[in-house]
Design a protein around this motif. Structure first.
Motif, PDB file in Angstrom:
ATOM      1  N   UNK A 282       8.589  13.104   0.052  1.00  0.00           N
ATOM      2  CA  UNK A 282       8.279  13.027   1.352  1.00  0.00           C
ATOM      3  C   UNK A 282       6.786  12.685   1.622  1.00  0.00           C
ATOM      4  N   UNK A 283       6.459  11.690   0.660  1.00  0.00           N
ATOM      5  CA  UNK A 283       5.360  10.802   0.966  1.00  0.00           C
ATOM      6  C   UNK A 283       5.391   9.578   1.821  1.00  0.00           C
ATOM      7  N   UNK A 284       4.158   9.424   2.497  1.00  0.00           N
ATOM      8  CA  UNK A 284       4.023   8.090   3.323  1.00  0.00           C
ATOM      9  C   UNK A 284       3.669   7.128   2.116  1.00  0.00           C
ATOM     10  N   UNK A 285       4.287   5.997   1.600  1.00  0.00           N
ATOM     11  CA  UNK A 285       3.848   5.125   0.732  1.00  0.00           C
ATOM     12  C   UNK A 285       3.821   3.585   1.232  1.00  0.00           C
ATOM     13  N   UNK A 286       2.737   3.324   0.816  1.00  0.00           N
ATOM     14  CA  UNK A 286       2.322   1.607   1.020  1.00  0.00           C
ATOM     15  C   UNK A 286       2.416   0.997  -0.471  1.00  0.00           C
TER      16      UNK A 286
ATOM     17  N   UNK B 104       8.739   4.052   2.764  1.00  0.00           N
ATOM     18  CA  UNK B 104       7.797   2.911   1.943  1.00  0.00           C
ATOM     19  C   UNK B 104       7.627   1.824   2.861  1.00  0.00           C
ATOM     20  N   UNK B 105       6.412   1.341   2.958  1.00  0.00           N
ATOM     21  CA  UNK B 105       6.110   0.190   3.784  1.00  0.00           C
ATOM     22  C   UNK B 105       5.664  -0.835   2.762  1.00  0.00           C
ATOM     23  N   UNK B 106       6.184  -1.889   2.933  1.00  0.00           N
ATOM     24  CA  UNK B 106       5.926  -2.936   1.787  1.00  0.00           C
ATOM     25  C   UNK B 106       4.923  -4.110   2.599  1.00  0.00           C
ATOM     26  N   UNK B 107       3.986  -4.645   2.012  1.00  0.00           N
ATOM     27  CA  UNK B 107       3.368  -5.627   2.604  1.00  0.00           C
ATOM     28  C   UNK B 107       2.866  -6.600   1.610  1.00  0.00           C
ATOM     29  N   UNK B 108       3.004  -7.931   1.858  1.00  0.00           N
ATOM     30  CA  UNK B 108       2.131  -8.981   0.666  1.00  0.00           C
ATOM     31  C   UNK B 108       0.860  -8.646   0.823  1.00  0.00           C
ATOM     32  N   UNK B 109       0.281  -8.555  -0.416  1.00  0.00           N
ATOM     33  CA  UNK B 109      -1.257  -8.432  -0.349  1.00  0.00           C
ATOM     34  C   UNK B 109      -1.926  -8.486  -1.745  1.00  0.00           C
ATOM     35  N   UNK B 110      -3.048  -9.213  -2.043  1.00  0.00           N
ATOM     36  CA  UNK B 110      -3.585  -9.393  -3.349  1.00  0.00           C
ATOM     37  C   UNK B 110      -4.720  -8.473  -2.992  1.00  0.00           C
ATOM     38  N   UNK B 111      -4.982  -7.287  -4.094  1.00  0.00           N
ATOM     39  CA  UNK B 111      -6.200  -6.515  -4.052  1.00  0.00           C
ATOM     40  C   UNK B 111      -7.389  -7.200  -4.326  1.00  0.00           C
ATOM     41  N   UNK B 112      -8.302  -7.381  -3.369  1.00  0.00           N
ATOM     42  CA  UNK B 112      -9.576  -7.807  -3.644  1.00  0.00           C
ATOM     43  C   UNK B 112     -10.937  -6.794  -4.063  1.00  0.00           C
ATOM     44  N   UNK B 113     -10.726  -5.402  -3.474  1.00  0.00           N
ATOM     45  CA  UNK B 113     -11.645  -4.542  -3.365  1.00  0.00           C
ATOM     46  C   UNK B 113     -10.987  -3.217  -3.150  1.00  0.00           C
ATOM     47  N   UNK B 114     -11.261  -2.233  -4.250  1.00  0.00           N
ATOM     48  CA  UNK B 114     -11.134  -0.799  -4.006  1.00  0.00           C
ATOM     49  C   UNK B 114     -12.214  -0.068  -4.080  1.00  0.00           C
ATOM     50  N   UNK B 115     -12.329   0.818  -3.076  1.00  0.00           N
ATOM     51  CA  UNK B 115     -13.550   1.770  -2.910  1.00  0.00           C
ATOM     52  C   UNK B 115     -13.113   2.925  -2.817  1.00  0.00           C
TER      53      UNK B 115
END
Length: 358
Positions: free
Chosen positions: A28-32, A95-106
């Motif tokens: 039951x989690x909201x997932x990206x 689940x929400x799917x998005x195109x994306x290359x991670x550039x930073x995680x903080x």
């Protein structure tokens, strides 16, 4: 409009990432899910099985890599985001799917800020950056295999352009292979060429013995780099070692049949394996204090959680799949690690925990 804060953000959409996302959404989690394929053109190892069917996966058996990737997407899309009420609280799941290359995680409070480039990378074009927030993160970004510098094009500005000739022959029954366990059965009692150096490449030769004793190691112009005892056993097994640089591929359409060497000679084989090391897709973790092995792969605990340099679990940060150190790089393993990470991330979000356990 209120900012969306996801429960779990999964970086990567391969078998580990897809399983982590499905497992978390099932709790039951909201997932990206952030999928870098269309943005960076970087593909997971399974994708490069372009004409060889994947036979040892626990689900979707008998498909080639690109079809396997599509089936994983369909699997995740089968759990769309919906509204629900639990304990009188309105929330989202799915689940929400998005195109994306991670550039930073903080770190942002108790959660994470995620910066991602969400448009295809093109030379001379500005990046399109979007920001997301999540309470937990599962890193399932995998790694890219290093390819040999045969017919290398230094002016190319993308990986797939630099190694276009290599990729032409990659993932076909008669072409480049990167996993002896996966593709050795295609060349039973045939002559295998193994490209690489050092004791590490001899590990591939050891795996090859399950399928054939006809093995040649090509160093592509470098010293073999093997320890004396390793070289001795290689010679005892009748393994030929060629240290001449490889100039170009010899192929017929998408079939690789041999190489032209720098001295003008030509050598021919039935199958081709390469192990030049790997490039972990973890640039976005550069500023984080976390444990990794000599190859840059992430070290986790039994709950798939990253550890800091003191051995303490990093709250909310998990990893799964090929990016995890000490695990076999197989699809079945990736699914198992993905499930563990997805469930562990979900469990960490529970309001109450067992009083006798940390």
């Amino acid at each position: 409009m209120q900012e969306v804060i996801f429960d779990v953000a999964v970086i990567g959409a391969g078998p580990a990432g897809a399983q982590a996302a499905v497992s978390a959404s099932h709790q039951m989690r909201h997932v990206l899910v952030l999928h870098a394929g269309k943005v960076s053109f970087s593909r997971g190892r399974a994708y490069w099985s372009k004409s060889v069917k994947i036979e040892d996966a626990p689900v979707f058996p008998g498909v080639i890599g690109p079809h396997f990737a599509k089936e994983l997407m369909k699997w995740m899309e089968g759990r769309p985001v919906t509204d629900l009420t639990i304990h009188g609280e309105k929330r989202k799941t799915g689940i929400e799917i998005r195109d994306g290359l991670i550039t930073n995680l903080t770190r942002e409070g108790d959660g994470f800020g995620i910066e991602a480039s969400t448009a295809a990378l093109k030379k001379g074009s500005p990046t399109q950056i979007e920001n997301f927030r999540s309470r937990t993160v599962v890193v399932a970004s995998g790694f890219d295999d290093r390819w040999p510098d045969i017919e290398f094009q230094p002016e190319g500005d993308r990986l797939y352009q630099q190694y276009v000739a290599v990729f032409r022959y990659a993932g076909n029954r008669k072409g480049w292979h990167v996993c002896i366990r996966c593709d050795g059965h295609l060349h039973v009692d045939e002559h295998l060429a193994i490209v690489g150096v050092g004791d590490y490449i001899y590990d591939v030769a050891l795996g090859s013995q399950d399928f054939t004793d006809k093995i040649t190691i090509l160093t592509n112009g470098r010293p073999h780099g093997m320890a004396p005892e390793v070289l001795r056993q290689a010679e005892e097994r009748g393994i030929n070692i060629i240290e001449t640089r490889i100039l170009r591929h010899i192929g017929e359409k998408t079939d690789l049949v041999g190489f032209e060497l720098e001295d003008g000679s030509e050598v021919y084989f039935d199958g081709f394996l390469v192990d030049e090391g790997l490039i972990p897709n973890t640039k976005f973790l550069e500023d984080w204090d976390y444990q990794k092995d000599e190859d840059g792969l992430i070290i986790t605990n039994d709950s798939a959680q990253l550890l800091d340099s003191h051995g303490n679990p990093i709250p909310g940060l998990f990893a799964a799949g090929d990016i995890v150190s000490g695990e076999r790089n197989l699809i079945a393993t990736a699914f198992a690690l993905g499930q563990e990470a997805g469930l562990s991330a979900s469990d960490s979000l529970r309001r109450w925990h067992h009083p006798g356990r940390q």
